[in-house]
Design an enzyme around this catalytic site. Structure first.
Site, PDB file in Angstrom:
ATOM      1  CD  GLU A  57      -2.928  -0.962   2.410  1.00 59.27           C
ATOM      2  OE1 GLU A  57      -2.859   0.082   3.105  1.00 59.27           O
ATOM      3  OE2 GLU A  57      -3.719  -1.880   2.642  1.00 59.27           O
ATOM      4  CG  HIS A 109       7.205  -3.831 -11.503  1.00 56.53           C
ATOM      5  ND1 HIS A 109       8.010  -4.768 -12.127  1.00 56.53           N
ATOM      6  CD2 HIS A 109       5.994  -4.410 -11.396  1.00 56.53           C
ATOM      7  CE1 HIS A 109       7.298  -5.858 -12.372  1.00 56.53           C
ATOM      8  NE2 HIS A 109       6.072  -5.662 -11.941  1.00 56.53           N
ATOM      9  CG  ASP A 139      11.420  -4.729 -12.376  1.00 58.21           C
ATOM     10  OD1 ASP A 139      11.113  -4.040 -11.402  1.00 58.21           O
ATOM     11  OD2 ASP A 139      10.596  -5.397 -13.019  1.00 58.21           O
ATOM     12  N   GLY A 213       0.352 -10.278 -10.996  1.00 58.27           N
ATOM     13  CA  GLY A 213       0.533 -10.820  -9.653  1.00 58.27           C
ATOM     14  C   GLY A 213       1.658 -11.818  -9.574  1.00 58.27           C
ATOM     15  CG  ASN A 214       2.508 -15.319 -12.014  1.00 58.51           C
ATOM     16  OD1 ASN A 214       1.438 -15.442 -12.600  1.00 58.51           O
ATOM     17  ND2 ASN A 214       3.034 -16.297 -11.287  1.00 58.51           N
ATOM     18  CB  SER A 215       5.398  -8.856 -10.709  1.00 59.43           C
ATOM     19  OG  SER A 215       5.058  -8.430 -11.988  1.00 59.43           O
ATOM     20  CB  THR A 231      10.510  -9.237 -14.371  1.00 64.17           C
ATOM     21  OG1 THR A 231      10.475  -7.838 -14.099  1.00 64.17           O
ATOM     22  CG2 THR A 231      11.092  -9.473 -15.757  1.00 64.17           C
ATOM     23  CB  ILE A 233       3.607 -10.998 -19.572  1.00 65.40           C
ATOM     24  CG1 ILE A 233       2.638  -9.923 -19.106  1.00 65.40           C
ATOM     25  CG2 ILE A 233       3.896 -11.968 -18.465  1.00 65.40           C
ATOM     26  CD1 ILE A 233       1.314 -10.480 -18.652  1.00 65.40           C
ATOM     27  CD  GLN A 273      29.715   5.978 -26.785  1.00 67.94           C
ATOM     28  OE1 GLN A 273      29.706   6.279 -27.971  1.00 67.94           O
ATOM     29  NE2 GLN A 273      29.583   6.871 -25.821  1.00 67.94           N
ATOM     30  N   GLY A 274      28.802   0.806 -28.722  1.00 69.98           N
ATOM     31  CA  GLY A 274      28.685  -0.080 -29.877  1.00 69.98           C
ATOM     32  C   GLY A 274      27.267  -0.473 -30.156  1.00 69.98           C
TER      33      GLY A 274
END
Length: 456
Positions: A57, A109, A139, A213-215, A231, A233, A273-274
């Site tokens: 919350e 998240h 994440d 909810g599977n996160s 994480t 879908i 860089q590439g």
């Protein structure tokens, strides 16, 4: 929830179609009408208690644009934007990785912006949890139960670098708040990226059913070992199209180890860089493959420069593990951590070479001090480095006329203690500050002097 997981479905893998399980110890045969059938139940009985449900919350702050025609009647007294606070609730999943210390890994998240975090075990017991630290770009967040809990189970980490397309997967989580649910599938692809170009992505793709909810839930192999954290879908209009993504277990372990040690992620830097290898580029280089990370620039005095890498090199492996894309290289290097020594396999002018590289540290990551206490608003904080004379939390800037300035906090101050407790990093500072609703007594090293600042 800040970034809710979109729903997707999957054509379930029929266990009766598996003639021989990959790991007989994990899927013991059952007898049904005198016929032996494989079952994942014995493995799940061991690993499922380590997967928890998470309820959060909090309050989201957003801004609403005030129409100019309406502001005309109030002149400059009405701001162009009006902040709004909206309470939110969210559900997710988590995985216990340290039963002794009550540590739980989940997605960033899932808990982003949460004021309260509650964890429910599979046996129904419910406990409060606090955030140890997290990393938005990858994440990942690490939680800790606020009290000592007996009888917890934890998962065992698998080596996600050994995964192959076609390996069986089992997803465990709390979809739609229904309670713990198990689905199965296979590894559909490896090294997936491109969902969010600003993030660090090196996903395992699976067709095991993953829903909202599977996160933060577990993706395990048939031995019950953790191969990833579910994480994200892919699915139009919330539809289930059999494409789910998980953060690899090796990446999780690297990040959580850094959070535990430093209170934050100390991102590694290679200094190149590439981009990706295209068919045209491969032909131009005389390179007979399309996997690897093409280097078009090496930054001066970077870790790569010191190790001898050059523009035009193609990096094909990290510590002996194949690299398919530049995005995969970026994610692996960043999450390995600053100061880590790695061996890079490189193709240069048709020859294979190896380079030992000590990763550098990314530019200083600053934290807004008001995230720790309202009285510190206007100050920016970061962890100290080896170059600093003292270890703690460094004040990198203080805005004029801000609350932090009114308490005479100065740029360059190093906070070495809070409320008579020593702090070595932002993680320890945060852990103390979150438990205090009122006064913070900051023990500060200011040059050669020690100062105590009381913040209300």
């Amino acid at each position: 929830m800040k970034r809710p997981l979109l729903a997707l479905s999957v054509v379930a893998l029929s266990l009766s179609s598996i003639i021989t399980p990959l790991h007989a110890s994990a899927a013991l045969p059952l007898k049904v009408d005198n016929h032996e059938l494989p079952s994942l139940a014995p493995m799940l009985e061991q690993v499922s208690p380590a997967v928890v449900s998470i309820a959060v919350e909090g309050t989201q702050v957003s801004t609403q644009q005030i129409p100019d025609s309406f502001r005309f009647f109030f002149g400059d007294q009405l701001p162009a934007e009006q902040p709004q606070e909206r309470p939110f609730r969210g559900l997710g999943s988590g995985v216990i990785i340290d039963a002794e210390k009550g540590r739980i890994v989940t997605n960033y998240h899932v808990i982003n912006g949460a004021d309260t975090i509650k964890v429910q075990l599979t046996d129904g017991r419910e406990y409060d949890a606090e955030l140890i630290g997290g990393d938005k770009m990858s994440d990942i967040a690490l939680l800790k139960l606020t009290k000592k809990v007996k009888g917890l189970s934890e998962v065992t980490f698998a080596d996600s670098d050994t995964l192959r397309v076609g390996d069986f997967t089992v997803a465990i989580g709390n979809p739609f708040g229904l309670g713990q649910t198990v689905t199965s599938g296979i590894v559909s692809a490896l090294g997936r990226s491109g969902l969010n170009l600003d993030n660090l992505e090196n996903f395992i793709q699976t067709d095991a059913a993953i829903n909202s909810g599977n996160s933060g839930g577990a993706l395990v192999n048939l031995n019950g070992e953790l191969i990833g954290i579910n994480t994200a879908i892919l699915g139009p209009n919330g539809g289930n199209i059999g494409i789910g993504f998980a953060i690899p277990s090796n990446m999780i372990r690297n990040l959580t180890d850094q959070i535990i040690e430093f209170g934050e992620v100390k991102r590694g830097m290679l200094g190149v860089q590439g981009g990706e290898i295209t068919t045209e580029l491969a032909e131009a280089l005389g390179y007979e493959s399309n996997h690897g990370a093409f280097v078009n620039q090496v930054m001066p005095d970077s870790a790569a420069d010191k190790a001898g890498l050059q523009a035009g090199d193609v990096i094909v492996s990290v510590n002996g593990k194949r690299i398919d894309t530049f995005s995969e290289l970026r994610a692996k290097v960043a999450t390995l951590g600053a100061g880590k020594k790695v061996t890079l396999g490189v193709i240069r002018d048709g020859d294979t070479k190896k380079f030992d590289v000590t990763l550098g540290e990314s530019p200083t990551q600053q934290t807004k001090a008001e995230q720790l206490h309202a009285g510190l608003k206007g100050a920016a904080l970061t962890n100290t480095t080896k170059a600093d004379a003292y270890q703690g939390v460094k004040v990198t800037s203080v805005a004029e006329n801000s609350p932090a300035a009114s308490y005479q906090i100065e740029q360059g101050d190093i906070i070495i203690g809070v409320n008579r407790q020593p702090v070595a990093n932002l993680g320890e500072f945060r852990a103390i500050a979150e438990k205090q609703d009122g006064i913070l007594a900051l023990h500060i090293q200011r040059g050669n002097r020690k100062v105590v600042v009381v913040v209300r």
